[in-house]
Design an enzyme around this catalytic site. Sequence first.
Site, PDB file in Angstrom:
ATOM      1  N   THR A   1     -11.664  -3.598  -3.136  1.00 29.47           N
ATOM      2  CA  THR A   1     -12.562  -3.160  -2.999  1.00 29.47           C
ATOM      3  C   THR A   1     -12.848  -1.795  -4.289  1.00 29.47           C
ATOM      4  O   THR A   1     -14.361  -1.935  -4.283  1.00 29.47           O
ATOM      5  CB  THR A   1     -12.469  -1.706  -1.570  1.00 29.47           C
ATOM      6  OG1 THR A   1     -11.383  -1.048  -2.358  1.00 29.47           O
ATOM      7  CG2 THR A   1     -12.672  -2.021  -0.446  1.00 29.47           C
TER       8      THR A   1
ATOM      9  N   LYS B   1     -16.133  -1.473  -6.932  1.00 30.90           N
ATOM     10  CA  LYS B   1     -16.942   0.099  -7.261  1.00 30.90           C
ATOM     11  C   LYS B   1     -16.967   0.051  -8.852  1.00 30.90           C
ATOM     12  O   LYS B   1     -18.210   0.649  -9.020  1.00 30.90           O
ATOM     13  CB  LYS B   1     -16.012   1.271  -6.953  1.00 30.90           C
ATOM     14  CG  LYS B   1     -15.879   1.716  -5.476  1.00 30.90           C
ATOM     15  CD  LYS B   1     -14.260   2.615  -5.224  1.00 30.90           C
ATOM     16  CE  LYS B   1     -14.378   2.090  -3.693  1.00 30.90           C
ATOM     17  NZ  LYS B   1     -12.186   2.788  -2.975  1.00 30.90           N
TER      18      LYS B   1
ATOM     19  N   LYS C   1      -4.646   1.787  -8.559  1.00 28.48           N
ATOM     20  CA  LYS C   1      -4.509   1.118  -7.556  1.00 28.48           C
ATOM     21  C   LYS C   1      -2.849   1.174  -7.158  1.00 28.48           C
ATOM     22  O   LYS C   1      -2.024   1.949  -8.092  1.00 28.48           O
ATOM     23  CB  LYS C   1      -4.900   0.053  -7.604  1.00 28.48           C
ATOM     24  CG  LYS C   1      -3.586  -0.960  -8.750  1.00 28.48           C
ATOM     25  CD  LYS C   1      -4.345  -2.995  -8.565  1.00 28.48           C
ATOM     26  CE  LYS C   1      -6.125  -3.193  -9.161  1.00 28.48           C
ATOM     27  NZ  LYS C   1      -6.463  -3.624  -8.256  1.00 28.48           N
TER      28      LYS C   1
ATOM     29  N   LYS D   1       0.582  -6.407  -7.156  1.00 29.70           N
ATOM     30  CA  LYS D   1      -1.005  -6.779  -7.995  1.00 29.70           C
ATOM     31  C   LYS D   1      -0.678  -6.298  -9.762  1.00 29.70           C
ATOM     32  O   LYS D   1      -1.602  -6.184 -10.640  1.00 29.70           O
ATOM     33  CB  LYS D   1      -1.213  -4.780  -7.610  1.00 29.70           C
ATOM     34  CG  LYS D   1      -1.762  -4.810  -6.176  1.00 29.70           C
ATOM     35  CD  LYS D   1      -2.078  -3.213  -5.328  1.00 29.70           C
ATOM     36  CE  LYS D   1      -2.250  -3.411  -4.443  1.00 29.70           C
ATOM     37  NZ  LYS D   1      -3.398  -3.576  -3.734  1.00 29.70           N
TER      38      LYS D   1
END
Length: 864
Positions: A710, A714, A602, A608
Amino acid sequence: MTPAESERAPAATKGDSKVLNEAQAGHEPIGGADASASLSAKFAKDSAATRALAKEKLFNGDSVVELREAIRAKLVYALGKTPESARDRDWFAATALALRDRVIDACHEGTGGKVPEKRVYYLSLEFLIGRLLSDAMNNLRLVETTKLALKDLGVQLSEVEEAEPDAALGNGGLGRLAACFMESMASLSIPAIGYGIRYDHGIFRQSMEDGWQREAPETWLEEGNPWEFPRPESTYRIGFGGHVTMSANGDQIRRHWHPAETVNAVAYDIPVVGWRGKHVNQLRLWKAEADAPVELARFNGGDHVGAVAGRARAESISRVLYPSDSSAEGQELRLRQEYFFTSASLQDLVRRHLNERGDLRSLPDHAAIQLNDTHPAIAVPELMRILMEEHDFSYEDAWHITTNTLGYTNHTLLPEALETWPVDLMERLLPRHMQIIYLINWTHLEEQARQGKSDSAHVAAVSLIDESHGKRVRMGHLAFHGSRRVNGVSALHSELLKTTVFKPMHELEPDKILNKTNGITFRRWLHNANPELTALAVETVGEEVLDDPELLTGLADHADDPDFRKRYAAVRRVRKRKLAQVIVERTGISVDPSALFDVQIKRIHEYKRQLLNLIETVALYQAIKEAPHKDWTPRVKIFGGKAAPSYVQAKLIIKLANDIARTINDDADVAGRLKLVFLPNYSVSLAEAIIPAADLSEQISTAGMEASGTGNMKLALNGALTVGTLDGANIEIRDHVGADNIFIFGLDAVGVQARVGESAYAQRAIAASPRLAKALDAIGSGVFSPDERGRFGSLVDGVRYHDPYLISVDFDDYWRVQREIDAAWKRPATWWRAAILNTARMAWFSSDRSMREYAAEIWRVKVD
Ligand code: 26W
């Protein structure tokens, strides 16, 4: 996952490497390496069988010959090449052109030229679509046909696919979401046009120089784009600057904008073909061109350089994608990009509506315009301007039309990412729009006064203008106020919108905010990216699973079948071998495919918390060195992601990852137990290679900060188990896959809010965690950077003294859950059961579901 799911781990005694190997054997494919190679061949056959099973439309000898000749003709006549001289890139262009013809045929068959009742217009500054060939082949059901046609020409499909450059017209989540939504709308036959910018240069190419990120321009258009159709007949003039005059017509006062400068927006269309080729939509991207390419008078006067300066300025608008996805930098060129594409798109859709329906009063009945974040929020005053100034509507009527046509999706709560523009910049660049914004704001605040709510705190909170540090337009408030519906992108995020940034606005219109949890297109992220797993699913639950992901649920019935588990594990093994090859080719690091592949891919951002993962890696490294003979679970930590070029701390985190990698990958004490890989230039196509090979998915943001995520979807769909916080869509993933099949740790959003109000929480957490303190000391004292011992001082001090992302507070629980994961890996039967249940239960996260919800509750468009 809870320890209750006990299944005895194979007994592993200290120092007994034979036992260790046996423990891993559960993660080996049946029969080891040789069998794995033949499995690969079997899967290739399987997927051919699967596709034939799934009735490829033209799958017969004739159609292969037909497509072969079509490709050959494109190569020779459209590209001017011969089969002998053609490079893979030429074969790619020829194949794309031949397939594009078939997309267009499908388009004409599908709509029959009918005007749709209502269209969706999806306005987005980013579309991260990646490669288009496999999407087009798969959705047209022409994968096998194309493969055979190319084989006849002596060319390998996989090489041709690799020759396609990624269309990387986006930064990360928001841009990729727009691409998934476009694919799903086409697959559901929702009439839609995506509007964006045709950037010459997408997101920069990342390389590593001595472990530091280096950026190079990306050049996807260098050899043209075979998918696109230039539409010079759809060109619009976009104004900037200048002044506004008034005229009176009876008691009606009208205002006229006289821009000082105009730029042309020229349309380029990329067809987006839906599943089984039933419907085709357009992605319309705007290129900026100068009004006059050369100022003739200046040129003739001898000023040859000055004569083209205006052209360079005009064309700079669509030159390059802004590479920042988390802080609004407030540069003038960015505002010019936003207005440029928004105005072109609105002019285009207004013209289409007038051609088809004749009267703009009915716009809300036939058009739903969705604003992807605030980047196109200038649509609110621009649509008002078009209606009032160019079509003579009153303010009230224009407002009615505008607020019944627009919808706004918010994608972030981070304060630094919320767009505001200085009023003086707006006045200089878009003087008429600034007047309209003032008018909208005046009407809005008058209404508040009418309701008796005119105290200054309330007015300051709901005003479209923020006056706290200079006057700035709040684009979020503007988009909120001008839209019929506003949505967040996960259940938690939508609730937080109501209690944080939009609290005062929400209280005025409590029905406006809806939740629309994100989704991903399974065609790309399961069927195309993981044909082996798709073949297994088709074989197990039937080919209808390709049309209806809910049928994946049927895999759950096989989760306890040892044979099925073996086959599922063997699929992963095939993909891990492939990824190991990519890793060694790109980094020179060799990794063992039987180790646990632990993946964090990412954008690099402090919230994060890649740093949390890296500190845990250091702590694990230290623990292994202290007890090298313990039965450690072998792990490969895989990182990928780009840092915004101006984001100093994020770039330092990349350097730290590479410095740690260099130290531990060469250390014989941890060999076979721990490796770290930073894969450069993360992209959509690299994601397609990594995701099917991942065992563990790191989704470890500070709770409350990741709007949805997202990538988490996945990875879980492909059977990676998630280690995550209760943030964004992780919460809904847990609800679907079951708490036993996900590893949750750390504070939740409420806990985070409470903790940040306390003082010295980081100092206390570090004092209570010797393991964390030791890892921080190592990083801070230069163990991984002997050439510059103080290199990571600022990262470590950030955690020690300030720690806004609560790394210190969550560290011990993260360490705990990681050790639980180590233990779970040693119980292969349980591990694969959980992985199968993840795949089986992720159907709800299909972007088809998201699009159906938007269609029903926001756009009011019928879906068959
Ligand atoms: C103005 C600078 C800027 C540019 C882009 C600020 C913020 C953005 C985006 C809104 C950032 C973004 O991509 N957000 C991500 O959107 C995804 C799709 O909804 C979510 O899954 C991610 O959680 C969110 O970070």
